[in-house]
Each structure stands twice: as C-alpha cells, then as structure tokens.
Scaffold this motif. Structure first.
Motif, PDB file in Angstrom:
ATOM      1  N   TRP A  46      60.261 -20.492  35.293  1.00 54.07           N
ATOM      2  CA  TRP A  46      60.712 -20.060  33.979  1.00 54.07           C
ATOM      3  C   TRP A  46      61.533 -18.874  34.342  1.00 54.07           C
ATOM      4  CZ3 TRP A  46      56.898 -18.819  29.751  1.00 54.07           C
ATOM      5  CH2 TRP A  46      56.302 -19.594  29.487  1.00 54.07           C
ATOM      6  N   ASN A  92      61.461 -27.813  33.381  1.00 53.83           N
ATOM      7  CA  ASN A  92      59.584 -27.321  33.443  1.00 53.83           C
ATOM      8  C   ASN A  92      59.484 -28.674  34.168  1.00 53.83           C
ATOM      9  OD1 ASN A  92      57.056 -27.353  33.274  1.00 53.83           O
ATOM     10  ND2 ASN A  92      57.339 -27.430  31.091  1.00 53.83           N
ATOM     11  N   VAL A 135      54.432 -15.591  35.487  1.00 54.44           N
ATOM     12  CA  VAL A 135      54.906 -17.242  35.067  1.00 54.44           C
ATOM     13  C   VAL A 135      55.199 -17.592  36.366  1.00 54.44           C
ATOM     14  CG1 VAL A 135      55.788 -15.613  32.908  1.00 54.44           C
ATOM     15  CG2 VAL A 135      57.235 -16.106  34.761  1.00 54.44           C
ATOM     16  N   TYR A 193      53.265 -23.577  26.599  1.00 55.45           N
ATOM     17  CA  TYR A 193      54.823 -24.130  26.737  1.00 55.45           C
ATOM     18  C   TYR A 193      54.955 -24.955  27.774  1.00 55.45           C
ATOM     19  CZ  TYR A 193      56.137 -19.385  24.488  1.00 55.45           C
ATOM     20  OH  TYR A 193      56.749 -18.638  23.105  1.00 55.45           O
ATOM     21  N   ASP A 194      53.972 -25.656  29.498  1.00 51.58           N
ATOM     22  CA  ASP A 194      55.192 -25.948  29.977  1.00 51.58           C
ATOM     23  C   ASP A 194      54.448 -27.675  29.793  1.00 51.58           C
ATOM     24  OD1 ASP A 194      55.566 -24.004  31.697  1.00 51.58           O
ATOM     25  OD2 ASP A 194      54.370 -24.539  33.453  1.00 51.58           O
ATOM     26  N   ASN A 208      61.466 -23.132  29.806  1.00 48.29           N
ATOM     27  CA  ASN A 208      60.773 -21.239  29.160  1.00 48.29           C
ATOM     28  C   ASN A 208      61.181 -20.308  29.635  1.00 48.29           C
ATOM     29  OD1 ASN A 208      58.339 -23.643  28.464  1.00 48.29           O
ATOM     30  ND2 ASN A 208      57.785 -24.122  29.804  1.00 48.29           N
ATOM     31  N   CYS A 231      63.701 -25.322  24.490  1.00 46.61           N
ATOM     32  CA  CYS A 231      63.681 -24.816  25.430  1.00 46.61           C
ATOM     33  C   CYS A 231      63.029 -23.469  25.166  1.00 46.61           C
ATOM     34  CB  CYS A 231      64.821 -23.482  26.418  1.00 46.61           C
ATOM     35  SG  CYS A 231      64.440 -22.418  26.860  1.00 46.61           S
ATOM     36  N   VAL A 289      51.339 -19.813  29.124  1.00 51.91           N
ATOM     37  CA  VAL A 289      52.297 -20.756  29.536  1.00 51.91           C
ATOM     38  C   VAL A 289      51.837 -21.845  30.430  1.00 51.91           C
ATOM     39  CG1 VAL A 289      52.702 -20.629  32.228  1.00 51.91           C
ATOM     40  CG2 VAL A 289      52.641 -18.681  30.840  1.00 51.91           C
ATOM     41  N   PRO A 293      66.409 -20.965  34.018  1.00 52.70           N
ATOM     42  CA  PRO A 293      65.155 -21.201  34.496  1.00 52.70           C
ATOM     43  C   PRO A 293      65.546 -22.494  35.276  1.00 52.70           C
ATOM     44  CG  PRO A 293      65.879 -21.002  31.929  1.00 52.70           C
ATOM     45  CD  PRO A 293      67.274 -20.005  32.431  1.00 52.70           C
TER      46      PRO A 293
END
Length: 237
Positions: A95, A118, A91, A68-69, A75, A47, A65, A115
């Motif tokens: 998320w 993803n 976001v 991270y994705d 996330n 995460c 973002v 969360p």
C-alpha cells in the motif's frame, strides 16, 4: 489544528492530479461490506484511497483493507499527522502512504511510501464496479457472448475466466478505466433504464405465450416508472 476528512479531500484532489496527471476521482464507492473513501481512475489502473484523518481511529481499518485489496489494482492510505507515525504498521507493505499536515495554513502532502501492485486484486470484483451496460460494452469489445438474461455477477465471472488467455490484462485495464472516465452519473437512470428496457423488449419479441407477454410488458412499465421517479428525486436534490 485537527485535520478532518473534509479538510483533506479537496487539496488531496489537487495533489493527486499534480502527481499522476490524467485522473478521475470517484467518491464513496461501495466495496463488499465497506466503502472506499475515494477511487482514483488512472488510464490503465484503479487506485483505492482510504483517508484516516486526525479524527479517525483504526477500529475498522483491518476489514477495510481486505475489501480494498479485492477491488483495486493499487491502494493508498492518506493519514493525518496523528496517524503519520503508525499508519505503515496498519496497512500492507504494498500500500502507498501519504501524510497530510497543516503547513502555514495549507494542507501539505508527502508520499511516505509509493503504492505497489496489489497481489490480492480479484478481476471478478473489479469488474463488478462497472454497470451492466458497461459490462456489455466489455463483452462486445472482446467478442464475447451477450449473456442477455444473466446477472452482473455472472457476466463479471465469465469475463474474468478469459483473462489472460483471451483477454490480456493490460487491455482490460485500459478498457475498464476508459469506461469509468466516460461515465456520466447524470445519465445513469436513462442509460440503465434503456438497457433494461431493451433486454425486456428482446424477450417480448421472442415470446409467444400471451400470459408471459403480459408479465414482461408489466415489468417493462414498472422499470420505466421506477427510473422516472428516480430522475425526479435527483432533480429535487
């Protein structure tokens, strides 16, 4: 009082441990062109966690973002009171969002939104979080060729090609998390040096050209000296 990043981090670790149980926190991990503030290792997932303190802005968040994705299963954005009312607008809806506020002199956390998985995570990118010797362990566990002379990027792609037909996703998630739980950063120079030294030695054993043997021996010595210098710098820090 304005909550800054340093005010949030330590109490956040305790909150996450109370919430999720067995975790490991990795700080300041590179991901593409950005850097994840925190990566929370869970037994079967990773995460990414972005902290937006009261002193931060949203200027770089859109790019963060995207990065991270690509790397993490889940996330979470952790927002100070200044951003608490608007962070959800900045976001994706999958998320998680945690708000951080000062209550009676202590930082209090609240899950505004939990969360969800993803959908944009890339297995290839997630695998690149691992060191090359750790990828070699994944290859061994899953009966793959060793690809001795290939880069980490190449090997990550080859592992990703086997998902899910030959390597089930849930199995690989647990394997990656297990390696990260066991990772010892104090031993990193030795582990990487030994892996690299072993790969060069294997080439030496197969090489019959004296000139090429000399090149490989020089490379082996350079690698050994590099990691010895790195260990000495680490001790001074």
């Amino acid at each position: 009082m304005v909550l800054r990043d340093k005010d949030i981090r330590e109490p956040l670790f305790d909150f996450l441990e109370e919430t999720y149980g067995k975790i490991r926190i990795l700080e300041e991990k590179n991901m593409g062109k950005s850097r994840a503030d925190l990566v929370m290792v869970l037994p079967d997932a990773l995460c990414g966690i972005e902290i937006k303190s009261d002193a931060d802005t949203y200027a770089r968040l859109a790019g963060q973002v995207r990065d991270y994705d690509r790397y993490y299963d889940f996330n979470i954005a952790v927002a100070g009171a200044t951003h608490g009312m608007h962070i959800c607008e900045h976001v994706p809806d999958y998320w998680g969002v945690i708000t951080a506020e000062l209550v009676e002199g202590e930082v209090d956390f609240y899950f505004l939104r939990k969360p969800r998985y993803n959908p944009k995570m890339s297995w290839e990118k997630k695998l690149e979080i691992l060191w090359r010797p750790e990828l070699a362990q994944i290859q061994e566990w899953n009966g793959m060729p060793k690809y001795k002379d290939k880069s980490k990027h190449f090997v990550s792609g080859k592992i990703a090609e086997r998902i899910p037909e030959k390597i089930p996703e849930d199995v690989l998630r647990r394997q990656i998390s297990g390696l990260l739980f066991e990772r010892d950063y104090n031993e990193a120079p030795r582990i990487l040096a030994e892996y690299r030294k072993g790969e060069i030695q294997k080439k030496l054993d197969l090489e019959s050209d004296p000139a090429r043997q000399a090149e490989l021996m020089m490379e082996q010595a350079e690698k050994r000296n590099f990691f010895q210098r790195k260990r000495r710098r680490g001790r001074r820090r």
